[in-house]
Design an enzyme around this catalytic site. Structure first.
Site, PDB file in Angstrom:
ATOM      1  N   ARG A 197       6.743   4.619 -10.130  1.00  0.00           N
ATOM      2  CA  ARG A 197       5.624   5.432 -10.617  1.00  0.00           C
ATOM      3  C   ARG A 197       4.389   4.541 -10.666  1.00  0.00           C
ATOM      4  NH1 ARG A 197       8.255   5.187 -14.970  1.00  0.00           N
ATOM      5  NH2 ARG A 197       6.335   5.290 -16.140  1.00  0.00           N
ATOM      6  N   CYS A 198       3.260   5.099 -10.242  1.00  0.00           N
ATOM      7  CA  CYS A 198       2.024   4.303 -10.270  1.00  0.00           C
ATOM      8  C   CYS A 198       1.699   3.882 -11.685  1.00  0.00           C
ATOM      9  CB  CYS A 198       0.885   5.127  -9.700  1.00  0.00           C
ATOM     10  SG  CYS A 198       0.674   6.680 -10.572  1.00  0.00           S
TER      11      CYS A 198
ATOM     12  N   GLU B 165      -6.118   8.121  -5.673  1.00  0.00           N
ATOM     13  CA  GLU B 165      -5.226   7.699  -6.763  1.00  0.00           C
ATOM     14  C   GLU B 165      -4.269   6.690  -6.171  1.00  0.00           C
ATOM     15  OE1 GLU B 165      -5.596   8.581  -9.795  1.00  0.00           O
ATOM     16  OE2 GLU B 165      -6.919  10.308  -9.606  1.00  0.00           O
TER      17      GLU B 165
ATOM     18  N   ASN C 136       6.753   9.871  -4.427  1.00  0.00           N
ATOM     19  CA  ASN C 136       7.412   9.742  -5.734  1.00  0.00           C
ATOM     20  C   ASN C 136       7.377  10.999  -6.612  1.00  0.00           C
ATOM     21  OD1 ASN C 136       4.703   9.308  -6.186  1.00  0.00           O
ATOM     22  ND2 ASN C 136       5.015   7.709  -7.695  1.00  0.00           N
TER      23      ASN C 136
HETATM   24  P1  NAP Z   1       1.941   5.382   0.983  1.00  0.00           P
HETATM   25  O1  NAP Z   1       2.853   4.634   1.843  1.00  0.00           O
HETATM   26  O2  NAP Z   1       0.547   4.920   0.838  1.00  0.00           O
HETATM   27  O3  NAP Z   1       1.968   6.894   1.522  1.00  0.00           O
HETATM   28  C1  NAP Z   1       1.224   7.900   0.909  1.00  0.00           C
HETATM   29  C2  NAP Z   1       0.886   8.981   1.921  1.00  0.00           C
HETATM   30  O4  NAP Z   1      -0.037   8.440   2.877  1.00  0.00           O
HETATM   31  C3  NAP Z   1       2.091   9.465   2.720  1.00  0.00           C
HETATM   32  O5  NAP Z   1       1.968  10.850   2.954  1.00  0.00           O
HETATM   33  C4  NAP Z   1       1.937   8.689   4.014  1.00  0.00           C
HETATM   34  O6  NAP Z   1       2.583   9.289   5.113  1.00  0.00           O
HETATM   35  C5  NAP Z   1       0.445   8.724   4.184  1.00  0.00           C
HETATM   36  N1  NAP Z   1      -0.088   7.761   5.145  1.00  0.00           N
HETATM   37  C6  NAP Z   1       0.482   6.626   5.608  1.00  0.00           C
HETATM   38  N2  NAP Z   1      -0.350   6.025   6.507  1.00  0.00           N
HETATM   39  C7  NAP Z   1      -1.455   6.803   6.602  1.00  0.00           C
HETATM   40  C8  NAP Z   1      -2.678   6.714   7.331  1.00  0.00           C
HETATM   41  N3  NAP Z   1      -2.927   5.707   8.172  1.00  0.00           N
HETATM   42  N4  NAP Z   1      -3.606   7.688   7.156  1.00  0.00           N
HETATM   43  C9  NAP Z   1      -3.387   8.706   6.313  1.00  0.00           C
HETATM   44  N5  NAP Z   1      -2.236   8.849   5.586  1.00  0.00           N
HETATM   45  C10 NAP Z   1      -1.296   7.905   5.721  1.00  0.00           C
HETATM   46  O7  NAP Z   1       2.510   5.503  -0.511  1.00  0.00           O
HETATM   47  P2  NAP Z   1       3.993   5.831  -0.990  1.00  0.00           P
HETATM   48  O8  NAP Z   1       4.885   4.683  -0.678  1.00  0.00           O
HETATM   49  O9  NAP Z   1       4.406   7.199  -0.533  1.00  0.00           O
HETATM   50  O10 NAP Z   1       3.765   5.924  -2.580  1.00  0.00           O
HETATM   51  C11 NAP Z   1       3.776   4.806  -3.401  1.00  0.00           C
HETATM   52  C12 NAP Z   1       2.374   4.349  -3.728  1.00  0.00           C
HETATM   53  O11 NAP Z   1       1.628   5.435  -4.256  1.00  0.00           O
HETATM   54  C13 NAP Z   1       2.360   3.282  -4.806  1.00  0.00           C
HETATM   55  O12 NAP Z   1       1.432   2.279  -4.477  1.00  0.00           O
HETATM   56  C14 NAP Z   1       1.909   4.040  -6.044  1.00  0.00           C
HETATM   57  O13 NAP Z   1       1.293   3.243  -7.029  1.00  0.00           O
HETATM   58  C15 NAP Z   1       0.980   5.050  -5.462  1.00  0.00           C
HETATM   59  N6  NAP Z   1       0.833   6.198  -6.356  1.00  0.00           N
HETATM   60  C16 NAP Z   1      -0.322   6.326  -7.072  1.00  0.00           C
HETATM   61  C17 NAP Z   1      -0.465   7.378  -7.969  1.00  0.00           C
HETATM   62  C18 NAP Z   1      -1.726   7.529  -8.786  1.00  0.00           C
HETATM   63  O14 NAP Z   1      -1.910   8.601  -9.350  1.00  0.00           O
HETATM   64  N7  NAP Z   1      -2.576   6.524  -8.883  1.00  0.00           N
HETATM   65  C19 NAP Z   1       0.580   8.293  -8.138  1.00  0.00           C
HETATM   66  C20 NAP Z   1       1.734   8.146  -7.380  1.00  0.00           C
HETATM   67  C21 NAP Z   1       1.861   7.087  -6.490  1.00  0.00           C
HETATM   68  P3  NAP Z   1       4.018   8.757   5.636  1.00  0.00           P
HETATM   69  O15 NAP Z   1       4.968   9.037   4.529  1.00  0.00           O
HETATM   70  O16 NAP Z   1       4.240   9.567   6.849  1.00  0.00           O
HETATM   71  O17 NAP Z   1       3.874   7.288   5.928  1.00  0.00           O
END
Ligand code: NAP
Length: 498
Positions: free
Chosen positions: A297-298, A264, A168
């Site tokens: 956005r988170c 995060e 994001n």
């Molecule tokens: P995601 O699916 O968890 O992916 C995040 C990252 O983790 C990607 O690079 C993903 O790679 C990788 N990943 C996936 N499986 C993995 C594994 N088994 N081991 C290590 N890494 C792995 O999250 P998203 O859909 O990109 O983002 C949305 C989420 O992020 C929401 O829940 C949001 O709330 C959260 N977020 C939190 C914050 C904060 O500051 N708290 C900020 C922004 C977003 P791939 O893309 O290759 O699957």
């Protein structure tokens, strides 16, 4: 992405294949597999990145591990200047970066400009903050036990940091991990989201041009479910800074062993609208908080808890605000709502809308979707038995829950498994303070929607929203560890034989 500039990473072959960046070299995967990167707005392919094999990721970890003494020995001022040079190079290619972010993430151009601006500011402010990165001197003579001692408390780099980032904020979130890590003397392996890996490759090109030693920054592309465990389990990685979903964060934590973790994760930000709130302000802020970047956005406002006495008046104002968010072409400055990142994200958002409708919620605006575009949606009369009261929608949907008291608001807000962000709208500063103190979130914003911008204030979650704090100063602190050196000295009055 047509124009060529010096920051364009090399491409392999005619089909815009952008290589990964390992040990100072631009490389394909060892088995020459590639992943399409598509524009969520129209499904067009905007580039390809290597689907790295596990052994390629091992090579990146080796490079980062081998370079960790090299970067540590670069004088701090040279590391700071390197960041400043990179910021300068990125600044010169600002519009290219905006194009890349729009194309890979489906972010409306006005929002992408904000991300690039914050990234440049974050680099410069991190460089500035690092100038005051000192340790501490602690005298021992305050206590009988240590009266002949003193301690120097050093902040030292952790070593190798793995930065795993979500789709994001493809440029900002990764840059906000890389900059403090490098400036504090760590080396880094970044694994960007497979949906949005391109902007990080452009960023790496700027770091290369700025003169970063080989191996200090590595960008590994590929699917997290295939290569993520290599990073999580590697004994040569000292810290994982992860931003993404709670499910993946929990998996990483279960594999990481004794590594330092900064996680995060997801959120379910509540906006509490008290009886005495300025409703015009609340509606404007909540609409922006819920809809900016399609609610992906988170820290999005993802549920509104409004006092029933003002609920009708608030909802009328909210609808008027939501009408100001047009869907459209992501390259049009006037567009406020672009597509969701994947068809799966649209299907999930729709599941939550349908569940709420079936249990009695009223759809007052939007509710539907066109392709990957989900309409800005207001759901009124949402109740706690509906999934959208608790699950993170990551879509432009504002669920409104009508409540009878501030106590009920606090109960609903704190019953969430998440604890990232919330906001309170009231004109009474005493109530604002009292409510803020009782909320179990990492951050509470009074009379505004949660927005962390460049990272001036520390930011991070509790409960299933994670652990650790990020921010201009907070991230440098997370990415260093404390070493205490104690000197046992003769007492000052001990005579010396000069
Ligand atoms: P995601 O699916 O968890 O992916 C995040 C990252 O983790 C990607 O690079 C993903 O790679 C990788 N990943 C996936 N499986 C993995 C594994 N088994 N081991 C290590 N890494 C792995 O999250 P998203 O859909 O990109 O983002 C949305 C989420 O992020 C929401 O829940 C949001 O709330 C959260 N977020 C939190 C914050 C904060 O500051 N708290 C900020 C922004 C977003 P791939 O893309 O290759 O699957």
């Amino acid at each position: 992405m047509e124009h060529m500039t010096k920051l364009e990473p090399p491409t392999l072959g005619g089909a815009r294949r952008y290589p990964a960046f390992i040990n100072g070299k631009w490389v394909p995967s060892s088995d020459n597999k590639w992943i399409d990167v598509t524009n969520p707005a129209d499904g067009s392919v905007v580039g390809h990145v290597p689907a790295l094999a596990r052994k390629d990721v091992e090579a990146a970890i080796d490079a980062a591990h081998a370079a960790r003494r090299k970067i540590r020995d670069v004088p701090a001022i040279a590391r700071i200047e390197l960041l400043e040079r990179a910021a300068h190079l990125l600044e010169a290619d600002r519009s290219l970066l905006v194009d890349v972010v729009v194309a890979e993430s489906g972010k409306p151009v006005a929002v992408a400009k904000g991300e690039v601006k914050s990234t440049l500011e974050r680099l410069r402010l991190t460089a500035q903050e690092a100038r005051s990165m000192h340790g501490e001197y602690i005298p021992g003579d305050w206590v009988e036990d240590t009266k002949n001692k003193m301690a120097v408390v050093r902040r030292v780099p952790r070593g190798v940091v793995a930065a795993i980032t979500p789709f994001n904020y493809p440029l900002f979130i990764a840059a906000a991990k890389v900059a403090p890590a490098l400036v504090a003397g760590n080396t880094v392996v970044v694994k960007p989201s497979t949906e949005t890996p391109l902007s990080m490759l452009f960023f790496a090109k700027a770091m290369e041009e700025a003169g970063l030693p080989a191996g200090a920054l590595n960008i590994v592309t590929g699917r997290g479910r295939e290569i993520g465990d290599v990073l999580a389990e590697s004994p040569r990685i000292d810290m994982i800074s992860f931003t993404g979903s709670t499910a993946v964060g929990e998996r990483i934590a279960s594999k990481a062993g004794m590594k330092h973790l900064a996680l995060e994760l997801g959120g379910k930000g509540a906006a509490l609208v008290l009886e005495d709130a300025n409703l015009d302000l609340a509606a404007k802020e909540i609409a922006r908080g819920g809809l900016r970047f399609q609610g992906q956005r988170c820290d999005a406002v993802s549920r509104v808890l409004v006092h029933e006495k003002v609920a009708d008046a608030f909802v009328a104002r909210l609808l008027a605000e939501v009408a100001k968010y047009p869907m459209g072409d992501t390259r049009d400055e006037k567009t406020a709502i672009g597509p969701l990142i994947t068809p799966k994200a649209v299907a999930y958002a729709q599941e939550l809308v349908l569940d709420a409708r079936s249990k009695g919620a009223k759809v007052l605006a939007g509710g539907g979707f066109v392709g990957q575009y989900h309409e800005p949606t207001v759901l009124d009369r949402v109740t706690p038995d509906m999934r959208i009261a608790w699950e993170e929608q990551f879509a432009p949907i504002l669920p409104v829950i009508r409540v009878h008291s501030v106590e009920e608001m606090l109960d609903l807000a704190n019953r969430s498994e998440y604890g990232l962000d919330s906001s309170v709208f009231t004109n009474d500063v005493n109530k604002a303070w009292g409510v803020a103190k009782r909320l179990e979130d990492g951050a509470v914003t009074i009379n505004g929607y949660p927005a962390h911008g460049v990272g001036h204030f520390p930011f991070g979650g509790n409960k299933k929203s994670g652990m650790g704090r990020e921010g201009i100063g907070a991230s440098i602190e997370e990415m260093t560890r404390v070493q205490t050196i104690v000197l046992n000295m003769p007492p000052a009055e001990t005579p010396f034989d000069w």
